[in-house]
Motif scaffolding. Structure first.
Motif, PDB file in Angstrom:
ATOM      1  N   PHE A 246       2.434  -2.882   3.125  1.00 47.86           N
ATOM      2  CA  PHE A 246       3.751  -2.649   2.567  1.00 47.86           C
ATOM      3  C   PHE A 246       4.652  -3.674   3.197  1.00 47.86           C
ATOM      4  O   PHE A 246       4.285  -4.351   4.137  1.00 47.86           O
TER       5      PHE A 246
ATOM      6  N   GLY B 144       9.404   6.760  -5.161  1.00 51.89           N
ATOM      7  CA  GLY B 144       8.747   7.969  -4.700  1.00 51.89           C
ATOM      8  C   GLY B 144       7.361   8.149  -5.277  1.00 51.89           C
ATOM      9  O   GLY B 144       6.559   8.890  -4.753  1.00 51.89           O
TER      10      GLY B 144
ATOM     11  N   TYR C 126       7.728  13.830   6.797  1.00 53.50           N
ATOM     12  CA  TYR C 126       8.652  14.949   6.906  1.00 53.50           C
ATOM     13  C   TYR C 126       9.805  14.794   5.941  1.00 53.50           C
ATOM     14  O   TYR C 126      10.028  13.721   5.393  1.00 53.50           O
TER      15      TYR C 126
ATOM     16  N   PRO D 143      -4.941   9.621  -6.562  1.00 53.17           N
ATOM     17  CA  PRO D 143      -3.575  10.104  -6.798  1.00 53.17           C
ATOM     18  C   PRO D 143      -2.849  10.462  -5.506  1.00 53.17           C
ATOM     19  O   PRO D 143      -1.669  10.775  -5.528  1.00 53.17           O
TER      20      PRO D 143
ATOM     21  N   ASN E 120      -2.998   8.502  -2.659  1.00 55.08           N
ATOM     22  CA  ASN E 120      -2.798   7.317  -1.840  1.00 55.08           C
ATOM     23  C   ASN E 120      -3.435   7.473  -0.459  1.00 55.08           C
ATOM     24  O   ASN E 120      -2.867   7.093   0.555  1.00 55.08           O
TER      25      ASN E 120
ATOM     26  N   ARG F 117      -1.031  17.845  -6.323  1.00 48.71           N
ATOM     27  CA  ARG F 117      -1.304  17.278  -7.644  1.00 48.71           C
ATOM     28  C   ARG F 117      -2.432  17.986  -8.393  1.00 48.71           C
ATOM     29  O   ARG F 117      -3.428  17.351  -8.790  1.00 48.71           O
TER      30      ARG F 117
ATOM     31  N   ARG G  52       7.569  13.523  -4.273  1.00 47.53           N
ATOM     32  CA  ARG G  52       6.435  12.625  -4.506  1.00 47.53           C
ATOM     33  C   ARG G  52       6.293  11.572  -3.418  1.00 47.53           C
ATOM     34  O   ARG G  52       5.250  10.959  -3.273  1.00 47.53           O
ATOM     35  N   ASP G  53       7.346  11.348  -2.690  1.00 52.28           N
ATOM     36  CA  ASP G  53       7.240  10.267  -1.707  1.00 52.28           C
ATOM     37  C   ASP G  53       6.275  10.604  -0.573  1.00 52.28           C
ATOM     38  O   ASP G  53       5.938   9.761   0.229  1.00 52.28           O
TER      39      ASP G  53
ATOM     40  N   TYR H 204       3.385  10.884  -0.981  1.00 56.71           N
ATOM     41  CA  TYR H 204       2.152  10.137  -1.262  1.00 56.71           C
ATOM     42  C   TYR H 204       2.237   8.694  -0.812  1.00 56.71           C
ATOM     43  O   TYR H 204       1.277   7.957  -0.848  1.00 56.71           O
ATOM     44  N   ARG H 205       3.425   8.293  -0.405  1.00 64.88           N
ATOM     45  CA  ARG H 205       3.545   6.934   0.106  1.00 64.88           C
ATOM     46  C   ARG H 205       3.028   6.917   1.537  1.00 64.88           C
ATOM     47  O   ARG H 205       2.990   7.937   2.201  1.00 64.88           O
ATOM     48  N   ARG H 206       2.651   5.745   2.012  1.00 67.41           N
ATOM     49  CA  ARG H 206       2.050   5.753   3.327  1.00 67.41           C
ATOM     50  C   ARG H 206       2.959   5.481   4.511  1.00 67.41           C
ATOM     51  O   ARG H 206       3.836   6.299   4.759  1.00 67.41           O
ATOM     52  N   PRO H 207       2.862   4.375   5.258  1.00 69.05           N
ATOM     53  CA  PRO H 207       3.451   4.440   6.603  1.00 69.05           C
ATOM     54  C   PRO H 207       4.965   4.583   6.620  1.00 69.05           C
ATOM     55  O   PRO H 207       5.529   5.076   7.562  1.00 69.05           O
ATOM     56  N   ASP H 208       5.626   4.170   5.572  1.00 65.21           N
ATOM     57  CA  ASP H 208       7.068   4.326   5.592  1.00 65.21           C
ATOM     58  C   ASP H 208       7.481   5.762   5.284  1.00 65.21           C
ATOM     59  O   ASP H 208       8.647   6.046   5.091  1.00 65.21           O
TER      60      ASP H 208
END
Lengths: 880, 267, 235
Positions: free
Chosen positions: B245, B263, C57, C119, C121, C191, C214-215, C217-221
């Motif tokens: 990223f 998101g 979180y 789905p 990540n 999901r 939904r966020d 599912y995003r990774r390190p951030d």
């Protein structure tokens, strides 16, 4: 002859119906095979089992039992010790990363001697012999002059089990200073005269209601890991409710059923108002108050009349209705408990705040009950013999006369005392301490004094890493990180007492040595032939030998195998087996082990009572010392205080013109705080400790910078959003940092985490590896993946000293600041503190001491006090 | 893994001495001497005798022939002063926090006392050596120690030649190659580059330069092909950092209305 | 012995004599201490910037009624894993005994098709540099600590979980703790509409967690997730 029982299918159903409860309570001895919760470890690459060595974790001071897994002579994994009753096989994020200290390429492995100016960063490696000779030579000079108090030692985290004190006593110096006043000392001083110990152990697992005043137990505080386990258990398995009062939505507040934001420093007022409601509505436990405290219910009701919820609302901003509701809930839910940490006590009158909070479980009789507010359970161990005597001559720095009640010292005023010439210091030793980073004023205050070779002519650091303080030393004696040390341990971190051991998992790296060996070798150089009478106190072969002298003769442990048991298990006693199904410690029948409660109701034996006298109040005295209390015809041991009762009224405080009863004093400069002023508070995050974790990559990845938390209302007023630069200005300096706008903070508060913004502590902490065109970059290939380039900004230089006139504690959360959008000349990371202004702040805070001119003004209710002159010639005495 | 590699290396044909036995012997001794010299530079702070010997005109002249030319900071100061200056420089570069220890474990794994240390220790043991403490305790995988080990091995080679024990000579030669392949070859060249850039003293600059060239020659002489894993890593330009990223991505309050898109799962 | 299933639709649930491991995560017990994330890094020498498990979180609500919620995340070890379907070289497979979804590094060509298809990540590309493990530049993921489970141990994250929010066990055994928790509590999966049959079950995960959050599912951030949440609540 036996009667034959007649059974039909009907009786089956009937009996079964009537005995459901009994059947449910019968032990279940067959269960599904669950996966084990630890105790073994295998390499993911070749599946070989790793060698397990039990140790005691020491990344922070919670003292979790741990196991180090060793593969090819190096630690590759750390886990909780499943035999440890408090830890139950689990470690926090920091504990899981502890091996990074040992192999850190920035670790100091050889004695280093300063070349060039202090803090210039130029060193010459010298041998131990050269180093010890030099240090011993300096010590001998001082000793031969007959002024041993000119040798000073200040420690931060001292888990040497008495070796540090032994060293200073051997030298005959009383100038030994700790770090407790920047930690929680006013909490201790609030508690000790009242009920004896300096901390409580709430029985979170079995309680139904928790009032949490300003502790962030789920992230930091004593005892993060063990108590957090019990909080999660209490909440889900026992349906408890937890209410947290804090200025900031910490993880604990965020986890709580209710977070009640309070104005900084007013927790005490809220607690007093709750007490008011409880007493007004007659919800108190009168039997407990009458029998076990030194006040009557009548007196208490009379005293609490003044603390109305409306009064508290004005001070704290907590609605009176909420105070009343929570007070009723707390008093009517049994069992209930309370926990506090730095929130209430780190203020000008922090000791009063702590006292006000602890009154709640006392007046509701929740003390020492299952699910209640319990005394801490610890275990002691004997010192190796012979022991040096306590030196006679007192030292100003360890007992500043203006703070006679501060039994845990006033270490953060040390630089000002030195600058004022209150005491002359020739040699300054430091051990696991870093005030140049961690104390109020940080580099602006401590940095200045420690660079001053007139004030501190010789500065010895015993350290394994190049912290901000060690970087200013004249000579560095390389200590080793915790995985290479021998140390005894015991911490009251659950309701079961234990003794533990820290043992080396491999030999010291390079030429580093554990502290007690360094100290021994110094003494042996000072007194090579024993003629000074010092050598005899340092008679041990190595760390293990010293440890044996602690542990080989403890009853119970001795029979179990003494030191050998501890080497094998890491902890004693082992109370039971960790059940993989429930994660709890169970006895042989598979039931969870039970704690002992009601310690104060332990009865005295006939032998104890032989020759004892009972007075009309029931106090049992023997040889001039109270040993228990007689109640209802029984002789109880009572509480560990002078009169074996809980002292709601602390007579000793009144002698110095302090209010002996539960009270609240608002921080005077908070009274008329301006509309656009904020209060600056600091806090710790779950993955960091105060100053020693910034170089641990896994922890730094999770948290590496510390933007200032502020409420959207506040942010709107000054026109900033998250990520914008802001300028934070206090009366002693200013800093420039980024804003983090969050709903989780009181609108009058700005909060900045500590543990970030290092300027020493190796290349990851300082992000030197991102600096061009510096050399000396990177070794660990993984550091190629460091994706952050923000190391944060450290706020301590703009925080002035404040000392609680009772407990001596630093008022960390009292600083008034002005926050504005950063100007064109403000650069991210700017921090500037002014020595002169810090010095003025010290002069100001000392006016609140019992000898100062503001003391009487702050205590109109103590008008009849005879003044400081009445105490002339009286020996200062601490809390206990 | 270790075993596998060892076998691979042993498949390489042993060097046949191109010259006469005496020439081979001389070359072996010369090489061993150079290893010892370089070990003296890096294993600890140079001592009085070592520096005295090194500053003799004939020593300086022969080094100059190899392209080593010291500055005034090495040639001019009095011996005591030089010892002091070099001790400080040694500490700064190799022994204090913030430096870059010449230790294989640190160079290749970023930490002290990792795999390389244990394999090196095992190699010493098999060859019948154990590490002693000098003025200071030293890791077995420290540069000076590894160089000393090769010096010992080369001297053993020479002795084997003296006794006419060809098979022992071949075995030892293989050991030397193996050690270069598994250890020195992986990190010495790159590391020397780092020392040259970092030091402020011509002694370490020149000696590192010398070692770098010497290492190149040795590798050629031993007919090895080893990739330098170390590369003298120092600063990694941000553009080369591989992450999944974008670290420069502004934090969310700055990303405007687009939070929903952000998101979603990122494929 | 366990068989490698390269067809994703073969059920592993309820097969007699076979195990079907699952994790139950009780969010009511999660204190967000990050011990799991660090224990996992230690177990696998996971490089910086990527994680096999992580704990996003969210701060929800408006002052003064605000809460903080954590949602530990990892591979769901789906019974119908899209990644197995997506892998062109059969590097990703599901084991019939245990239901682990695993990766064979030597077959992986680094095409990232599995990452795109997941789905959740939960998969990531290993960077070129690692501390001591030589496996790089291939796709990696959580293995449910296959090597530990095979030795009778729980996964490393479960082992160290302070709040005991993570419980691991065999769902095919009706007497196991996970079976008990799944039977006695309302559980959620992430999901569900994707039809992946996830085997990480959550207790107490509300719609803030699973629906419009939904966020996660995003990774390190992910640690910045709460800021995004605020924008939504204010809008």
């Amino acid at each position: 002859m036996l009667d034959k029982l007649k059974m039909t299918r009907r009786t089956f159903i009937k009996v079964a119906g009537g005995t459901t409860a009994a059947a449910a309570a019968a032990p279940r001895l067959l269960s599904a095979m669950e996966q084990d919760l630890g105790g073994k470890d295998f390499s993911p690459v070749d599946l070989k089992e790793r060698q397990a060595i039990p140790v005691n974790c020491h990344v922070c001071n919670i003292q979790d039992g741990a196991i180090a897994y060793v593969e090819n002579g190096r630690v590759v994994k750390l886990e909780g010790n499943p035999e440890h009753v408090s830890t139950r096989g689990r470690l926090c994020a920091k504990g899981n990363a502890g091996m990074w200290y040992s192999y850190d390429p920035d670790r100091i492995l050889y004695p280093l001697k300063r070349v060039g100016a202090r803090g210039e960063g130029k060193w010459k490696r010298i041998t131990w012999d050269e180093a010890l000779n030099e240090v011993a030579g300096k010590i001998k000079e001082v000793l031969d002059k007959g002024e041993p108090n000119e040798i000073m030692l200040k420690y931060g985290r001292n888990r040497s089990g008495g070796a540090i004190d032994r060293f200073m006593r051997t030298l005959g110096s009383n100038t030994i200073v700790n770090h407790t006043s920047v930690c929680e000392s006013s909490k201790k001083i609030g508690m000790e005269p009242t009920w004896g110990p300096d901390i409580e152990t709430p029985d979170f697992a079995n309680t139904k209601y928790v009032l949490n005043f300003g502790s962030n137990i789920l992230e930091a505080a004593y005892f993060h890991n063990p108590l957090s386990q019990r909080i999660a258990e209490g909440r889900v398995d026992n349906n408890m409710k937890i209410v947290t009062f804090d200025v900031r939505l910490s993880n604990t507040a965020g986890f709580s059923d209710e977070w009640i934001p309070v104005f900084p420093g007013t927790d005490g007022a809220v607690a007093l108002a709750m007490g008011h409601v409880i007493l007004r509505e007659d919800l108190q436990d009168s039997e407990f108050i009458e029998n076990w405290t030194n006040v009557s219910v009548k007196e208490l009701k009379e005293h609490y009349k003044q603390y109305t919820p409306e009064w508290a609302e004005k001070l704290s901003g907590v609605p009176a209705a909420a105070i009343e509701r929570i007070a009723r809930e707390f008093a009517q839910t049994k069992p209930a408990t309370l926990f506090t940490y730095r929130g209430p006590c780190k203020h000008l009158y922090g000791s009063y705040n702590e006292k006000a909070c602890m009154m709640l479980p006392i007046m509701t009789g929740n003390v020492e009950k299952r699910g209640g507010y319990c005394l801490p359970r610890g275990m002691g161990w004997p010192q190796p013999q012979p022991e040096p005597a306590k030196p006679g001559k007192d030292s100003y720095l360890s007992h500043p006369p203006d703070y006679p009640l501060a039994a845990h010292k006033v270490s953060h005023l040390t630089p000002f005392f030195l600058a004022d010439g209150k005491q002359k210091i020739k040699i300054y030793f430091t051990y696991q301490d870093n005030p140049v980073y961690t104390n109020p004023g940080s580099v602006a205050v401590w940095g200045k004094v420690m660079r001053d070779e007139k004030l501190l002519p010789y500065f010895v650091s015993m350290s394994s890493h190049m912290g901000e303080e060690t970087a200013l030393a004249d000579i560095i004696l390389p200590d080793c990180p915790y995985l290479e040390r021998w140390e005894p341990e015991s911490m009251p971190n659950s309701l079961w007492p234990w003794l533990g051991i820290r043992q080396p998992v491999h030999a010291y790296l390079g030429e580093s040595r554990e502290n007690r060996i360094i100290l021994r070798d110094i003494i042996h150089k000072v007194d090579p032939d024993g003629s000074r009478g010092m050598k005899k106190f340092w008679n041990f072969k190595d760390g293990e030998d010293y440890m044996r002298q602690h542990f080989d003769n403890i009853p119970g442990l001795k029979e179990a195998g003494g030191m050998n048991w501890l080497k094998k298990h890491g902890v004693w006693p082992v109370y039971g087996k960790l059940d993989p199904k429930s994660g709890k410690v169970t006895d042989k029948t598979g039931r969870e082990i039970k704690a002992d409660y009601g310690l104060y109701k332990k009865e005295l034996s006939d032998a104890d009572m032989a020759g004892a006298v009972v007075d009309k109040n029931g106090t049992i005295t023997k040889n001039g010392k109270a040993i228990g209390v007689k109640r209802g015809g029984r002789n109880y041991v009572g509480f560990p205080t002078g009169n074996r009762l809980i002292n709601v009224r602390v007579e000793h405080w009144a002698e110095y013109g302090f209010n002996p009863m539960p009270t609240f004093k608002q921080v005077p400069w908070h009274k008329d705080i301006k509309d656009d002023d904020l209060i600056l508070t600091t806090f710790k995050l779950n993955v960091h400790k105060q100053s020693r974790t910034a170089a641990v990559k896994w922890l730094a990845e999770i948290a590496h910078s510390n933007p200032a938390w502020m409420n959207p209302q506040t942010a709107k007023k000054i026109g900033v959003k998250t990520g914008d630069l802001i300028r934070v200005e206090s009366k002693v300096g200013h800093m420039v940092t980024k804003a983090y706008v969050t709903e989780g903070i009181h609108p009058k508060v700005i909060a900045i985490a500590t543990a970030f913004g290092h300027w020493e502590y190796g290349r990851l902490a300082t992000l030197k590896l991102k600096e061009k065109p510096q050399w000396g970059g990177q070794d660990d290939p993984d550091l190629n993946n460091v994706w952050w380039d923000d190391k944060g900004v450290h706020p301590n230089a703009i925080i002035p000293v404040v000392a609680d006139p009772i407990g001596g504690s630093q008022g960390w959360y009292d600083t008034v600041v002005k926050v504005t959008k950063a100007g064109p000349n403000d650069k991210y990371g700017d921090v500037q503190g002014d020595w002169q202004k810090h010095y003025e702040a010290y002069k100001e805070t000392i006016r609140y001491a019992y000898t100062g001119d503001l003391h009487r003004k702050m205590h109109p209710e103590m008008a009849s006090w005879a003044g400081p002159e009445s105490l002339k010639g009286k020996a200062p005495g601490g809390g206990h | 893994m270790l075993k596998g590699l060892a076998i691979d290396v042993s498949r390489v044909e042993p060097v046949e001495a191109p010259e006469s036995a005496e020439e081979t012997r001389q070359l072996l001794e010369a090489r061993a001497g150079l290893y010892r010299l370089l070990a003296g530079v890096f294993v600890e702070e140079p001592g009085r005798e070592f520096l005295e010997a090194l500053r003799r005109p004939e020593a300086l002249a022969s080094l100059a022939e190899a392209g080593v030319s010291f500055d005034a900071d090495f040639l001019e100061p009095g011996l005591d002063q030089l010892i002091d200056a070099l001790s400080t420089e040694f500490t700064t570069l190799f022994a204090a926090s913030g430096g870059f220890p010449p230790v294989e474990s640190v160079r290749l794994t970023g930490r002290y006392q990792q795999d390389p240390l244990f394999t090196v220790r095992e190699d010493y043991r098999r060859a019948g050596f154990k590490a002693l403490k000098g003025r200071f305790a030293v890791f077995e995988d420290q540069l000076g120690m590894e160089l000393l080990f090769i010096a010992e091995m080369l001297e053993s080679c020479a002795r084997a030649l003296d006794c006419g024990d060809r098979s022992e000579y071949n075995r030892l030669t293989r050991e030397v190659k193996r050690f270069w392949t598994l250890h020195l070859g992986k990190w010495v060249r790159g590391y020397c580059g780092l020392v040259q850039r970092a030091t402020e003293h011509s002694f370490y600059r020149e000696m590192a330069k010398f070692l770098e060239a010497f290492a190149g020659e040795e590798i050629a002489l031993l007919k090895l092909r080893i990739e330098d894993t170390d590369q003298g890593r120092e600063i990694v330009p941000k553009s080369e950092i591989q992450v999944l990223f974008n670290p420069d991505e502004p934090v969310c309050n700055a990303c405007g209305e687009n939070t929903d898109a952000q998101g979603g799962a990122r494929a | 012995m366990s068989e490698e299933l390269r067809t994703s639709s073969i059920e592993t649930r309820g097969v007699a004599g076979k195990k079907r491991y699952a994790m139950v995560i009780d969010t009511r017990r999660c204190i967000g201490c990050m011990a799991c994330q660090v224990a996992c890094k230690a177990e696998y020498d996971t490089p910086l910037g990527v994680n096999r498990t992580w704990v996003p979180y969210k701060v929800v609500g408006t002052y003064p009624v605000v809460k903080k919620q954590f949602l530990p995340r990892l591979c769901n070890h789906c019974d119908d894993p899209p990644c197995v379907r997506a892998c062109p070289v059969e590097a990703t497979y599901k084991s019939d005994d245990g239901g682990f979804v695993l990766q064979r590094y030597e077959r992986c060509i680094g095409c990232r098709a599995c990452m795109a298809s997941c789905p959740y990540n939960a998969r990531f590309m290993l960077p070129a540099s690692r501390t001591y493990t030589k496996i790089t530049n291939v796709v990696d993921k959580c293995t449910f600590c296959f090597h530990r489970v095979a030795q009778g141990l729980v996964p490393a994250c479960v082992q160290t979980c302070i709040g005991r929010a993570r419980v691991f066990g065999d769902l095919n055994d009706p007497a196991s703790e996970v079976s008990y928790l799944v039977a006695r509590n309302a559980t959620q999966v992430l999901r569900p509409e994707q039809g992946t049959k996830p085997h990480v079950f959550y207790i107490g995960a509300d719609r803030n967690h699973t629906e419009f959050g939904r966020d996660i599912y995003r990774r390190p951030d992910v640690l910045e997730g709460d800021r995004a949440a605020f924008q939504r609540t204010r809008a």
